[in-house]
Design a protein around this motif. Structure first.
Motif, PDB file in Angstrom:
ATOM      1  N   ILE A  14      37.822  58.247 -78.184  1.00 36.75           N
ATOM      2  CA  ILE A  14      38.826  59.418 -78.630  1.00 36.75           C
ATOM      3  C   ILE A  14      38.907  58.498 -79.321  1.00 36.75           C
ATOM      4  N   ILE A  15      40.372  57.230 -78.966  1.00 40.77           N
ATOM      5  CA  ILE A  15      41.173  56.199 -80.012  1.00 40.77           C
ATOM      6  C   ILE A  15      40.084  56.155 -81.212  1.00 40.77           C
ATOM      7  N   GLU A  16      39.087  55.801 -80.775  1.00 42.50           N
ATOM      8  CA  GLU A  16      37.870  55.474 -82.527  1.00 42.50           C
ATOM      9  C   GLU A  16      38.034  56.602 -83.713  1.00 42.50           C
ATOM     10  N   LEU A  17      37.973  58.050 -83.151  1.00 40.69           N
ATOM     11  CA  LEU A  17      38.479  59.091 -84.281  1.00 40.69           C
ATOM     12  C   LEU A  17      40.020  59.005 -84.404  1.00 40.69           C
ATOM     13  N   LEU A  18      40.894  58.708 -83.273  1.00 41.04           N
ATOM     14  CA  LEU A  18      42.183  58.694 -84.522  1.00 41.04           C
ATOM     15  C   LEU A  18      42.025  57.867 -84.903  1.00 41.04           C
ATOM     16  N   SER A  19      41.863  56.933 -84.680  1.00 43.80           N
ATOM     17  CA  SER A  19      41.736  55.730 -86.052  1.00 43.80           C
ATOM     18  C   SER A  19      41.569  55.910 -87.207  1.00 43.80           C
ATOM     19  N   THR A  20      39.944  56.767 -87.287  1.00 44.33           N
ATOM     20  CA  THR A  20      40.221  57.194 -88.889  1.00 44.33           C
ATOM     21  C   THR A  20      40.137  58.744 -88.550  1.00 44.33           C
ATOM     22  N   GLN A  21      40.904  59.270 -88.164  1.00 43.47           N
ATOM     23  CA  GLN A  21      41.006  60.693 -88.263  1.00 43.47           C
ATOM     24  C   GLN A  21      42.363  61.744 -88.696  1.00 43.47           C
ATOM     25  N   GLY A  22      43.068  60.139 -87.350  1.00 43.27           N
ATOM     26  CA  GLY A  22      44.668  60.858 -87.479  1.00 43.27           C
ATOM     27  C   GLY A  22      44.470  61.708 -85.714  1.00 43.27           C
ATOM     28  N   GLN A  23      43.899  62.914 -86.026  1.00 43.58           N
ATOM     29  CA  GLN A  23      44.366  63.992 -84.703  1.00 43.58           C
ATOM     30  C   GLN A  23      42.940  63.948 -84.611  1.00 43.58           C
ATOM     31  N   ILE A  40      39.319  67.007 -70.897  1.00 44.22           N
ATOM     32  CA  ILE A  40      39.448  65.746 -72.218  1.00 44.22           C
ATOM     33  C   ILE A  40      41.269  65.765 -72.372  1.00 44.22           C
ATOM     34  N   ARG A  41      42.178  66.979 -71.544  1.00 44.75           N
ATOM     35  CA  ARG A  41      43.637  66.881 -71.302  1.00 44.75           C
ATOM     36  C   ARG A  41      44.003  66.051 -70.431  1.00 44.75           C
ATOM     37  N   ARG A  42      42.527  65.888 -69.305  1.00 44.51           N
ATOM     38  CA  ARG A  42      43.540  64.735 -67.983  1.00 44.51           C
ATOM     39  C   ARG A  42      42.494  63.419 -69.323  1.00 44.51           C
ATOM     40  N   ASP A  43      42.213  63.450 -70.021  1.00 42.98           N
ATOM     41  CA  ASP A  43      41.921  62.058 -70.572  1.00 42.98           C
ATOM     42  C   ASP A  43      43.173  62.123 -71.573  1.00 42.98           C
ATOM     43  N   LEU A  44      43.491  63.420 -72.212  1.00 44.77           N
ATOM     44  CA  LEU A  44      44.493  62.596 -73.107  1.00 44.77           C
ATOM     45  C   LEU A  44      45.990  61.919 -72.599  1.00 44.77           C
ATOM     46  N   SER A  45      45.648  62.946 -71.428  1.00 40.16           N
ATOM     47  CA  SER A  45      47.106  62.124 -70.516  1.00 40.16           C
ATOM     48  C   SER A  45      47.229  60.595 -70.458  1.00 40.16           C
ATOM     49  N   LYS A  46      46.279  60.614 -69.700  1.00 44.61           N
ATOM     50  CA  LYS A  46      45.787  58.883 -69.340  1.00 44.61           C
ATOM     51  C   LYS A  46      46.166  58.040 -70.458  1.00 44.61           C
ATOM     52  N   LEU A  47      45.345  58.725 -71.751  1.00 39.82           N
ATOM     53  CA  LEU A  47      45.826  57.687 -72.913  1.00 39.82           C
ATOM     54  C   LEU A  47      47.242  57.770 -73.594  1.00 39.82           C
ATOM     55  N   GLU A  48      48.021  58.541 -72.968  1.00 40.72           N
ATOM     56  CA  GLU A  48      49.233  58.820 -74.073  1.00 40.72           C
ATOM     57  C   GLU A  48      49.806  57.770 -73.101  1.00 40.72           C
ATOM     58  N   SER A  49      49.690  57.754 -71.346  1.00 38.25           N
ATOM     59  CA  SER A  49      50.736  56.797 -70.464  1.00 38.25           C
ATOM     60  C   SER A  49      50.909  55.461 -70.881  1.00 38.25           C
ATOM     61  N   GLN A  50      49.089  55.100 -71.589  1.00 40.75           N
ATOM     62  CA  GLN A  50      48.857  53.710 -72.148  1.00 40.75           C
ATOM     63  C   GLN A  50      49.702  53.805 -73.532  1.00 40.75           C
ATOM     64  N   LYS A  51      50.046  54.799 -73.885  1.00 39.09           N
ATOM     65  CA  LYS A  51      50.833  54.686 -75.090  1.00 39.09           C
ATOM     66  C   LYS A  51      50.259  54.557 -76.273  1.00 39.09           C
ATOM     67  N   LEU A  52      48.983  54.847 -75.777  1.00 41.01           N
ATOM     68  CA  LEU A  52      47.248  55.012 -77.419  1.00 41.01           C
ATOM     69  C   LEU A  52      47.344  55.974 -78.178  1.00 41.01           C
ATOM     70  N   LEU A  53      48.249  57.185 -77.725  1.00 40.04           N
ATOM     71  CA  LEU A  53      47.483  58.258 -78.477  1.00 40.04           C
ATOM     72  C   LEU A  53      49.063  58.924 -78.201  1.00 40.04           C
ATOM     73  N   GLN A  64      50.790  55.670 -84.413  1.00 38.13           N
ATOM     74  CA  GLN A  64      50.205  54.523 -85.960  1.00 38.13           C
ATOM     75  C   GLN A  64      50.358  55.668 -87.109  1.00 38.13           C
ATOM     76  N   SER A  65      49.967  56.687 -86.613  1.00 36.74           N
ATOM     77  CA  SER A  65      49.734  57.658 -87.985  1.00 36.74           C
ATOM     78  C   SER A  65      50.936  57.977 -88.569  1.00 36.74           C
ATOM     79  N   LYS A  66      51.625  58.504 -87.620  1.00 33.49           N
ATOM     80  CA  LYS A  66      53.118  59.373 -87.541  1.00 33.49           C
ATOM     81  C   LYS A  66      53.852  59.231 -88.608  1.00 33.49           C
ATOM     82  N   PHE A  67      53.535  57.849 -89.005  1.00 35.76           N
ATOM     83  CA  PHE A  67      54.086  57.084 -90.246  1.00 35.76           C
ATOM     84  C   PHE A  67      53.704  56.640 -91.264  1.00 35.76           C
ATOM     85  N   GLU A  68      53.850  57.177 -92.511  1.00 36.64           N
ATOM     86  CA  GLU A  68      52.527  56.347 -93.520  1.00 36.64           C
ATOM     87  C   GLU A  68      53.578  55.163 -94.105  1.00 36.64           C
TER      88      GLU A  68
END
Length: 258
Positions: A14-23, A40-53, A64-68
């Motif tokens: 998921i982190i790798e996909l976000l780095s290339t696709q942004g979403q 998947i929702r639990r995965d995303l919640s876990k990663l958000e708690s780690q401030k990774l997305l 990181q992709s929210k701001f150009e």
């Protein structure tokens, strides 16, 4: 134990996909991993708690992709592609036309080309574009005011949107943070997306400029779908719109790199 290892694999992917696709999207990830959407929702919640997305409706975005990147950094990317796009897009413009142009590194290259065309009227939110166009005294340049953002090199916000509403143009020429065959045109910056939308609303035709690095990507802010786009000028020869997409007026123009 197996589930723990499986979770780590999903999280890394998921982190790798976000780095290339942004979403990323919950439905697509569930299908990719062959797991329930709730997993998947639990995965995303876990990663958000780690401030990774950051979770958004239906998926998540790369924080990181929210701001150009700032203008200088952006201008150094895909320079040859942007110049080729600018040359091809300028062929659509003729003397006497009125254009909205939003600010981006590709539209800056576009302004360098159309300054060679006489008797245009250009309405822009970029002081840099306005200065460039004033090199041709026959071009009437109208600079939209608003809150100046130095990183974007443009005037943005409510005042800019109100100013744009006072004009109407033959063309709106906008850059893109991303283009996707299914979802349309997107931008990384919410205020830039709003400017592009208002210019589009107040023009007869819409021209989108997007180099190959923007093709088949996602960005956080939706701008418009293909039904509203008259011309897409790009260097991506592989970019195709679905055959079943009802977009009879959209024309894709390929700019060849010399």
């Amino acid at each position: 134990m197996c589930e723990g290892r499986s979770s780590k694999v999903r999280h890394q992917t998921i982190i790798e996909l976000l780095s290339t696709q942004g979403q990323v999207y919950v439905q697509e990830l569930a299908k990719h991993f062959n797991v329930a959407q709730e997993t998947i929702r639990r995965d995303l919640s876990k990663l958000e708690s780690q401030k990774l997305l950051k979770k958004v409706h239906g998926g998540a975005v790369n924080i990181q992709s929210k701001f150009e990147r700032n203008f200088t950094e952006r201008a150094q990317a895909a320079v040859d592609e942007k110049k080729a796009i600018a040359i091809k897009a300028a062929e659509l413009v003729k003397p006497g036309d009125t254009l909205f142009i939003d600010f981006g590194t590709t539209t800056f290259e576009f302004s360098q080309r159309i300054k060679l065309i006489d008797n245009l009227t250009v309405i822009t939110n970029s002081p840099l574009l306005a200065t460039t166009l004033q090199e041709n005294p026959s071009i009437e340049t109208i600079l939209i005011g608003g809150q100046f953002n130095a990183a974007q090199n443009a005037c943005l916000g409510a005042i800019a949107l109100k100013n744009i509403a006072e004009f109407f143009a033959d063309y709106a020429v906008i850059g893109a943070g991303a283009i996707h065959a299914l979802h349309g045109v997107m931008d990384q910056h919410v205020d830039e997306a709003a400017i592009a939308q208002k210019m589009m609303e107040n023009s007869d035709k819409l021209i989108v400029l997007a180099d190959g690095t923007k093709a088949n990507k996602h960005a956080i802010n939706f701008v418009t779908n293909w039904n509203n786009i008259d011309y897409l000028v790009t260097t991506s020869k592989e970019f195709k719109l679905p055959e079943n997409n009802k977009r009879p007026k959209t024309k894709i123009i390929i700019a060849d790199i010399e």
